[in-house]
Design an enzyme around this catalytic site. Structure first.
Site, PDB file in Angstrom:
ATOM      1  N   VAL A  50       0.840  -1.206   0.000  1.00 52.07           N
ATOM      2  CA  VAL A  50       0.000   0.000   0.000  1.00 52.07           C
ATOM      3  C   VAL A  50       0.874   1.254   0.000  1.00 52.07           C
ATOM      4  CG1 VAL A  50      -1.731   1.315   1.298  1.00 52.07           C
ATOM      5  CG2 VAL A  50      -1.968  -1.158   1.052  1.00 52.07           C
ATOM      6  N   CYS A  51       1.950   1.218   0.752  1.00 55.62           N
ATOM      7  CA  CYS A  51       2.839   2.378   0.836  1.00 55.62           C
ATOM      8  C   CYS A  51       3.427   2.719  -0.533  1.00 55.62           C
ATOM      9  CB  CYS A  51       3.964   2.114   1.836  1.00 55.62           C
ATOM     10  SG  CYS A  51       3.384   1.733   3.499  1.00 55.62           S
TER      11      CYS A  51
END
Length: 162
Positions: A50-51
Protein backbone atom coordinates in the site's frame (compact mmCIF):
# COMPACT_ATOMS: atom_id res chain seq x y z
CA UNK A 1 0.13 8.12 25.48
CA UNK A 2 -2.27 9.66 22.94
CA UNK A 3 -1.09 10.34 19.39
CA UNK A 4 -0.06 13.86 18.40
CA UNK A 5 -3.18 15.99 17.93
CA UNK A 6 -4.35 19.26 16.39
CA UNK A 7 -3.03 22.26 18.31
CA UNK A 8 0.06 20.47 19.61
CA UNK A 9 3.61 21.35 18.70
CA UNK A 10 5.45 18.57 16.89
CA UNK A 11 8.30 17.17 18.97
CA UNK A 12 11.88 17.89 18.14
CA UNK A 13 13.73 14.89 16.83
CA UNK A 14 16.36 13.74 14.42
CA UNK A 15 15.90 11.87 11.16
CA UNK A 16 18.42 10.75 8.56
CA UNK A 17 18.66 11.07 4.80
CA UNK A 18 21.16 11.28 1.99
CA UNK A 19 21.75 14.65 0.37
CA UNK A 20 22.23 15.35 -3.35
CA UNK A 21 25.94 14.59 -3.00
CA UNK A 22 25.14 11.18 -1.49
CA UNK A 23 26.32 12.13 1.99
CA UNK A 24 24.40 10.85 4.98
CA UNK A 25 22.81 13.72 6.88
CA UNK A 26 21.28 13.92 10.33
CA UNK A 27 18.46 16.47 10.25
CA UNK A 28 16.43 18.16 12.94
CA UNK A 29 12.71 17.87 12.26
CA UNK A 30 12.24 21.35 13.69
CA UNK A 31 14.83 22.75 11.28
CA UNK A 32 12.82 21.26 8.40
CA UNK A 33 9.48 22.61 9.61
CA UNK A 34 10.06 25.80 11.60
CA UNK A 35 8.46 28.89 10.08
CA UNK A 36 6.86 26.89 7.27
CA UNK A 37 3.71 25.02 6.37
CA UNK A 38 4.67 21.38 5.85
CA UNK A 39 3.01 18.04 5.31
CA UNK A 40 4.57 15.36 7.47
CA UNK A 41 3.38 11.88 6.61
CA UNK A 42 4.34 8.46 7.81
CA UNK A 43 3.64 4.88 6.94
CA UNK A 44 4.54 1.35 8.00
CA UNK A 45 7.44 0.67 5.67
CA UNK A 46 9.43 1.08 2.52
CA UNK A 47 8.58 -1.19 -0.40
CA UNK A 48 5.41 -2.44 1.28
CA UNK A 49 2.38 -2.80 -1.04
CA UNK A 50 0.00 0.00 0.00
CA UNK A 51 2.84 2.38 0.84
CA UNK A 52 4.58 1.90 -2.53
CA UNK A 53 1.52 1.60 -4.74
CA UNK A 54 -0.77 4.24 -3.21
CA UNK A 55 0.38 6.36 -0.28
CA UNK A 56 3.73 7.67 -1.57
CA UNK A 57 2.67 7.92 -5.24
CA UNK A 58 -0.32 10.02 -4.21
CA UNK A 59 1.87 12.60 -2.51
CA UNK A 60 4.32 12.60 -5.42
CA UNK A 61 1.51 13.08 -7.96
CA UNK A 62 -0.18 15.84 -5.95
CA UNK A 63 2.98 17.59 -4.67
CA UNK A 64 2.74 20.61 -6.93
CA UNK A 65 -0.92 21.11 -6.02
CA UNK A 66 -0.01 20.96 -2.33
CA UNK A 67 2.77 23.47 -2.88
CA UNK A 68 0.46 25.76 -4.83
CA UNK A 69 -1.73 25.84 -1.70
CA UNK A 70 1.15 26.99 0.49
CA UNK A 71 2.92 23.79 1.52
CA UNK A 72 6.68 24.42 1.56
CA UNK A 73 7.87 20.87 2.30
CA UNK A 74 6.49 17.34 1.99
CA UNK A 75 8.28 15.12 4.49
CA UNK A 76 7.92 11.34 4.51
CA UNK A 77 9.08 9.63 7.70
CA UNK A 78 9.32 5.85 7.96
CA UNK A 79 10.83 3.44 10.46
CA UNK A 80 13.46 2.21 8.04
CA UNK A 81 17.20 2.78 7.83
CA UNK A 82 18.53 5.58 5.59
CA UNK A 83 19.93 3.15 3.02
CA UNK A 84 16.52 1.57 2.51
CA UNK A 85 14.90 5.01 2.30
CA UNK A 86 17.47 6.09 -0.30
CA UNK A 87 16.76 3.01 -2.43
CA UNK A 88 13.02 3.50 -2.01
CA UNK A 89 13.27 7.15 -3.07
CA UNK A 90 15.13 6.08 -6.22
CA UNK A 91 12.25 3.76 -7.10
CA UNK A 92 10.13 6.90 -7.72
CA UNK A 93 12.05 8.60 -10.56
CA UNK A 94 9.32 11.25 -11.05
CA UNK A 95 9.65 12.50 -7.46
CA UNK A 96 10.82 16.10 -7.20
CA UNK A 97 9.33 17.24 -3.90
CA UNK A 98 8.84 14.45 -1.35
CA UNK A 99 11.77 14.09 1.08
CA UNK A 100 12.36 10.51 2.23
CA UNK A 101 13.47 10.61 5.86
CA UNK A 102 14.63 7.63 7.90
CA UNK A 103 13.58 7.10 11.50
CA UNK A 104 15.66 3.94 11.77
CA UNK A 105 15.02 3.11 15.41
CA UNK A 106 11.52 4.60 15.51
CA UNK A 107 12.50 7.28 18.00
CA UNK A 108 10.68 10.09 16.21
CA UNK A 109 7.64 7.92 15.54
CA UNK A 110 7.57 7.14 19.26
CA UNK A 111 7.77 10.85 20.11
CA UNK A 112 4.65 11.36 17.96
CA UNK A 113 3.00 8.39 19.74
CA UNK A 114 2.24 6.85 16.36
CA UNK A 115 3.79 3.40 16.68
CA UNK A 116 2.17 0.35 15.16
CA UNK A 117 3.28 -3.09 16.33
CA UNK A 118 3.51 -5.31 13.26
CA UNK A 119 5.60 -8.01 14.94
CA UNK A 120 3.06 -10.68 14.05
CA UNK A 121 3.78 -9.90 10.38
CA UNK A 122 7.55 -9.97 10.91
CA UNK A 123 8.01 -6.20 10.66
CA UNK A 124 8.47 -5.25 14.32
CA UNK A 125 7.35 -1.87 15.60
CA UNK A 126 6.68 0.53 12.75
CA UNK A 127 4.67 3.69 12.17
CA UNK A 128 0.94 4.02 11.88
CA UNK A 129 -0.12 5.52 8.60
CA UNK A 130 -0.72 9.25 9.07
CA UNK A 131 -0.50 12.69 7.52
CA UNK A 132 -0.13 15.92 9.45
CA UNK A 133 -0.45 19.48 8.23
CA UNK A 134 1.99 21.45 10.35
CA UNK A 135 2.24 25.23 10.34
CA UNK A 136 5.31 26.65 12.11
CA UNK A 137 5.65 23.45 14.16
CA UNK A 138 1.97 23.34 15.25
CA UNK A 139 -0.34 20.58 14.00
CA UNK A 140 -3.30 22.06 12.12
CA UNK A 141 -4.67 18.79 10.67
CA UNK A 142 -4.05 15.25 11.95
CA UNK A 143 -5.18 12.42 9.67
CA UNK A 144 -4.26 9.30 11.64
CA UNK A 145 -5.24 5.82 10.50
CA UNK A 146 -6.36 2.97 12.71
CA UNK A 147 -4.28 -0.20 12.35
CA UNK A 148 -2.96 -0.58 8.82
CA UNK A 149 -5.88 1.19 7.12
CA UNK A 150 -5.42 3.67 4.27
CA UNK A 151 -8.57 5.80 4.26
CA UNK A 152 -7.78 9.30 5.61
CA UNK A 153 -4.02 9.91 5.34
CA UNK A 154 -3.53 10.30 1.60
CA UNK A 155 -2.70 13.34 -0.50
CA UNK A 156 -6.30 13.82 -1.64
CA UNK A 157 -7.50 14.16 1.94
CA UNK A 158 -4.74 16.65 2.71
CA UNK A 159 -5.59 18.71 -0.36
CA UNK A 160 -9.25 18.80 0.66
CA UNK A 161 -8.41 20.71 3.86
CA UNK A 162 -6.09 23.27 2.29
Amino acid sequence: MAPIAVGEKIPEGTVMCFDEEDKLQSLSVHSLAAGKKVVLFGLPGAFTPVCSAHHVPGFIARAEELMAKGVAEILLVSVNDPFVMKAWAKSFPDNKHVKFLADGSGTYTHALSLELDLSEKGLGVRSRRFSLLVDDLVVKVANIEEGGEFTVSGADEMLSVL
